[in-house]
Motif scaffolding. Structure first.
Motif, short mmCIF file in Angstrom:
data_model
loop_
_atom_site.label_atom_id
_atom_site.label_comp_id
_atom_site.label_asym_id
_atom_site.label_seq_id
_atom_site.Cartn_x
_atom_site.Cartn_y
_atom_site.Cartn_z
N MET A 404 0.86 -1.19 0.00
CA MET A 404 0.00 0.00 0.00
C MET A 404 0.89 1.24 0.00
SD MET A 404 -2.87 1.36 -0.20
CE MET A 404 -3.96 -0.03 0.00
N ASN A 405 1.17 1.75 -1.19
CA ASN A 405 2.04 2.92 -1.32
C ASN A 405 1.25 4.20 -1.10
OD1 ASN A 405 3.87 1.49 -4.13
ND2 ASN A 405 4.03 1.09 -1.95
N PRO A 406 1.76 5.13 -0.30
CA PRO A 406 1.10 6.43 -0.18
C PRO A 406 1.09 7.14 -1.54
CG PRO A 406 2.71 6.12 1.58
CD PRO A 406 2.92 5.01 0.60
N SER A 407 0.08 7.92 -1.78
CA SER A 407 -0.03 8.64 -3.04
C SER A 407 0.70 9.97 -2.94
CB SER A 407 -1.50 8.90 -3.38
OG SER A 407 -2.06 9.82 -2.45
N THR A 408 0.86 10.61 -4.10
CA THR A 408 1.43 11.95 -4.12
C THR A 408 0.62 12.89 -3.22
OG1 THR A 408 2.25 11.63 -6.37
CG2 THR A 408 1.97 13.90 -5.62
#
Length: 592
Positions: A404-408
């Motif tokens: 789960m990568n954080p978004s910009t």
């Protein structure tokens, strides 16, 4: 469907169809991850990125492809997750820049827009690697430019684009040996092909994949499954909120807080060219916290300066100055301290000017005297690891990691929640660095942000340890980058499929040991794999070894591991901390 041009309505439907096709095959894209780890996430990141773009697109209602592609670009930019998501957002960002002045695109223009997207994506990546999504997009766009001279039908052109994308995708195995070794094509390239397939499905049938409901007569239907966003973990309640107590009044160097408008139609400067970059550089000589927003008639300016007269003389070259406001921030600071207050909200001085359509909203920037010198954002998965970062002074911990990568947008919002002049971001994952860099670019008009390229949790912790509050921003940046380079990182997880990498035969269900992004060990048992990995990581035998236990780690396994280290590496210093991270029972850090 025969189309000689593409307008905003059909473009929107194409995007919805592409997003739907990608969503349906996101797990297949995930399965193409080169490493046989359980958290391969390219499909997830691209799907979440497209979902963010679709959410924004649904708020628009225009037949202009320039307008709708711009709306999509904004949503993708802010929602971009992981390297694949950032590259995808840049492909459409470049597309939208080309399409901006058009109501509709013909085949030549559509091909040029695709090429513009490729140019933007390559520019966004510091070291582009061929055999990836970049190559698939590049070759497809190149062929589009060629074939667009031979057809005036958008559907025919898109059919050629898709065929070339598929052809290039199959060739990625020959471009990246590791893909051929594992027997897969590039995952990001496959995701892009699925999007193009959705484009083609709409152009051929007028329907959005298989989700067009009966009776909808071809109208696009889309209901993306959006995963829960990474959430910011709030700072400790004991942490100080205000910077006032830490700041001496005389430390406010640029003491005059200035805001004003320059009316370009008045003052006899109508013929004077305005170069925004030159103007900013001139203001920065004796100022900071600079915001300049210009259109044809009005320039709005905010700056903290120690030479207000020079600022006004500079501004007069470009027109008549109106609505001037100048405050002495040292005087404000003395008043606030004497009143026992931390500060008050600034009025919205520029609210009467409508925002420019092509620009992001300008956030209110607190005066320098309300900002602490430094702030930190870190990405972590596991409450124990989050606690470690908070104990090292990190202001905001974004919950996220490989899957789960954080978004910009998550990074942008986190940065804006921190009252600091300079902010350091610790991505702690190679797949998150691009999104962090994209956030840095979006924030560059507000404050100074530096992305420390930490690719692992141990690297991020080492960087945070290296920070010294009394040092300058540049010195801290150099020290933290240096600290990152001296850490060996290891992690243990299990394989989800059989594969062979670098003559290492890996069986599904067995454990694998990864050192600095390379699988170097595999055994059936967890402790055996961990021992083998640590043996490769420990060179001198007197290093500092840190063990971060995951949520699946058992105490008896950890005790065995520590006892083994004490027996075979008696000179090593061993520390054990509860990390709580999922999927990886152990994370290891080795420092000399």
């Amino acid at each position: 469907m025969s189309n000689r041009s593409l307008n905003g309505t059909d473009f929107t439907a194409m995007v919805l169809a592409g997003a739907e096709q990608l969503q349906q095959h996101a797990e297949h894209v995930n399965s193409l991850n080169v490493f046989p780890v359980p958290d391969g996430d390219t499909g997830t990141n691209m799907n979440l990125t497209m979902s963010a773009g679709v959410t924004e697109l649904k708020r628009g209602n225009s037949a202009s492809i320039g307008v709708m592609s711009g709306i999509l670009s904004k949503g993708l930019l802010m929602g971009a997750r992981g390297n694949s998501g950032v590259i995808l957002s840049q492909l459409f960002r470049g597309f939208s820049r080309y399409a901006a002045p058009y109501e509709e695109l013909n085949t030549l223009q559509f091909a040029s827009a695709l090429q513009s997207g490729v140019d933007a994506a390559y520019k966004a990546v510091v070291k582009p690697v061929e055999g990836t999504i970049l190559t698939v997009a590049k070759e497809a766009a190149k062929h589009a430019v060629f074939f667009s001279r031979r057809t005036n039908d958008i559907t025919e052109l898109m059919e050629e684009v898709l065929a070339k994308a598929k052809e290039t995708l199959a060739m990625t195995q020959d471009m990246l040996p590791v893909l051929k070794q594992v027997g897969v094509v590039d995952s990001g390239g496959q995701g892009l092909v699925y999007i193009y397939e959705g484009f083609m499905q709409y152009l051929q049938s007028g329907l959005v994949a298989a989700t067009a409901a009966k009776g909808d007569k071809g109208r696009p239907v889309f209901a993306p499954q959006v995963a829960k966003r990474p959430t910011a973990v709030a700072p400790s309640p004991d942490a100080p909120i205000s910077a006032q107590a830490k700041l001496e009044t005389e430390d406010i160097e640029f003491l005059y807080d200035m805001e004003f408008f320059i009316n370009r139609q008045l003052g006899g400067a109508e013929g004077t060219a305005f170069d925004e970059e030159v103007f900013r550089k001139a203001l920065s000589v004796d100022g900071d916290s600079i915001i300049v927003i210009s259109d044809d008639d009005v320039i709005k300016v905010h700056v903290h300066s120690k030479a207000p007269g020079e600022v006004l003389n500079l501004a007069l070259r470009y027109g008549e100055i109106t609505q001037i406001r100048i405050l002495n921030m040292r005087e404000q600071h003395r008043d606030l301290l004497s009143a026992g207050m931390d500060g008050a909200p600034e009025p919205e001085w520029f609210a009467e000017i409508p925002a420019e359509p092509a620009r992001e909203e300008e956030p209110s920037v607190p005066p320098a005297h309300e900002l602490a010198p430094f702030g930190f954002i870190a990405v972590a998965s596991g409450e124990g690891i989050a606690d470690i970062f908070r104990s090292l002074g990190v202001d905001v911990v974004l919950s996220g990691g490989q899957t789960m990568n954080p978004s910009t947008e998550d990074f942008v919002n986190a940065a804006r929640s921190i009252a600091a002049q300079h902010i350091f971001i610790l991505p702690n994952n190679s797949n998150i660095i691009l999104a962090a860099e994209q956030a840095r670019e979006l924030l560059e008009m507000e404050r100074l942000v530096s992305v420390i390229p930490s690719k692992t949790i141990p690297q991020g912790i080492a960087a945070a340890f290296a920070f010294q509050e009394e040092e300058a921003f540049e010195t801290n940046q150099d020290n933290m980058r240096e600290a990152v380079s001296h850490v060996k990182s290891g992690q243990v997880t299990y394989a989800v499929r059989d594969t062979t990498l670098d003559d290492l035969h890996i069986m599904a269900g067995h454990y694998i040991g990864i050192q600095d992004s390379k699988i170097v060990a595999t055994e059936e048992e967890l402790v055996a794999t961990s021992r083998l990995l640590l043996t490769k990581m420990l060179v001198n035998g007197d290093e500092i070894v840190t063990i971060l236990t995951g949520s699946d780690a058992k105490q008896e396994d950890t005790d065995q591991l520590v006892a083994w280290l004490e027996e075979h590496y008696s000179d090593a210093e061993v520390e054990v901390h509860e990390g709580g991270q999922p999927i990886y029972p152990y994370l290891f850090s080795v420092e000399s």
